[in-house]
Design a protein around this motif. Structure first.
Motif, PDB file in Angstrom:
ATOM      1  N   ASN A 298      48.722  34.923  45.047  1.00 43.66           N
ATOM      2  CA  ASN A 298      50.573  34.446  43.944  1.00 43.66           C
ATOM      3  C   ASN A 298      49.645  33.335  43.264  1.00 43.66           C
ATOM      4  OD1 ASN A 298      52.700  32.631  44.004  1.00 43.66           O
ATOM      5  ND2 ASN A 298      52.863  31.531  45.823  1.00 43.66           N
ATOM      6  N   LYS A 299      48.887  33.961  42.758  1.00 41.19           N
ATOM      7  CA  LYS A 299      48.305  33.268  41.507  1.00 41.19           C
ATOM      8  C   LYS A 299      48.088  33.475  39.794  1.00 41.19           C
ATOM      9  CE  LYS A 299      44.904  30.342  43.758  1.00 41.19           C
ATOM     10  NZ  LYS A 299      43.930  30.784  43.461  1.00 41.19           N
TER      11      LYS A 299
ATOM     12  N   ARG B  17      50.105  39.019  42.547  1.00 44.62           N
ATOM     13  CA  ARG B  17      50.907  38.813  43.602  1.00 44.62           C
ATOM     14  C   ARG B  17      50.084  39.411  45.190  1.00 44.62           C
ATOM     15  NH1 ARG B  17      52.591  43.123  40.209  1.00 44.62           N
ATOM     16  NH2 ARG B  17      51.415  44.620  41.400  1.00 44.62           N
TER      17      ARG B  17
ATOM     18  N   GLU C 269      49.497  38.326  36.625  1.00 43.65           N
ATOM     19  CA  GLU C 269      50.091  37.780  37.698  1.00 43.65           C
ATOM     20  C   GLU C 269      49.444  38.783  38.953  1.00 43.65           C
ATOM     21  OE1 GLU C 269      54.087  37.127  39.870  1.00 43.65           O
ATOM     22  OE2 GLU C 269      54.674  38.880  38.696  1.00 43.65           O
TER      23      GLU C 269
END
Length: 202
Positions: free
Chosen positions: A29-30, A26, A24
């Motif tokens: 946001n991928k 963060r 992840e």
């Protein structure tokens, strides 16, 4: 670095059973995925492919690019060796995203090449960030690779991360009448090492 490991699971495929590792990012946001087969943390060079997401080529079988064919060929090549890794990065359209990629395709339909289309939309020719690979490589304890790529930028990016790229393996797949201009642009404007051969292993 904001990229962190989440979980792993088995992934049965037509080319054998891979281990799928989720990561992840963060900050952006991928969610990224790494596929491994065999023992990759032995310290020996690992057969590897860095593959940026291409929904149109990977999942919808588009012939506008060579992405889907390259992904399948990498999975097949790793299965034959019994050991390797694929970094599947969520950087659609060289980093511009799916909807902007469709806009770029529209401009290409009107005569622009892939670089001209991206630039007409206000983007650089290639916005991909390979620094996100570092925590993935560290998590998997991979330090030496044999990289399946035609893109010298990927080799340089890995070397800058401290990875020993012991060999670059040509990875030309998927040439067809619909992507001749696309491949010529990759070679002429993006510096990809292409010679026109297409030894299809997929």
């Amino acid at each position: 670095m904001t990229v962190s490991f989440v979980e792993s699971s088995k992934l049965p495929t037509p080319w054998g059973i891979f281990e799928m590792h989720g990561f992840e990012d963060r900050e952006n946001n991928k969610e990224h995925v790494v596929l491994t087969m065999g023992l990759v943390d032995s310290g020996e060079p690992v057969l590897a492919r860095i593959h940026s997401e291409c929904l149109t080529g990977d999942a919808l079988f588009s012939l506008r690019c060579d992405c889907g064919a390259q992904l399948q060929a990498a999975m097949h090549r790793i299965s034959l060796e019994g050991r390797g890794v694929i970094f599947y990065l969520r950087q659609e359209g060289r980093g511009i995203g799916l909807l902007n990629k469709i806009k770029a395709y529209h401009l290409q339909d009107r005569g622009a090449d892939t670089v001209e289309a991206n630039e007409a939309l206000g983007f650089g020719a290639d916005l991909r960030d390979y620094s996100i690979l570092k925590p993935m490589l560290e998590h998997l304890h991979i330090g030496k690779i044999k990289l399946m790529t035609n893109n010298p930028r990927k080799v340089k990016a890995l070397q800058e991360l401290g990875v020993d790229v012991v060999e670059r393996l040509s990875h030309e797949r998927g040439r067809n009448p619909h992507n001749v201009k696309y491949l010529a642009t990759k070679k002429g404007k993006l510096g990809h090492l292409l010679d026109g051969d297409d030894d299809d292993e997929s």
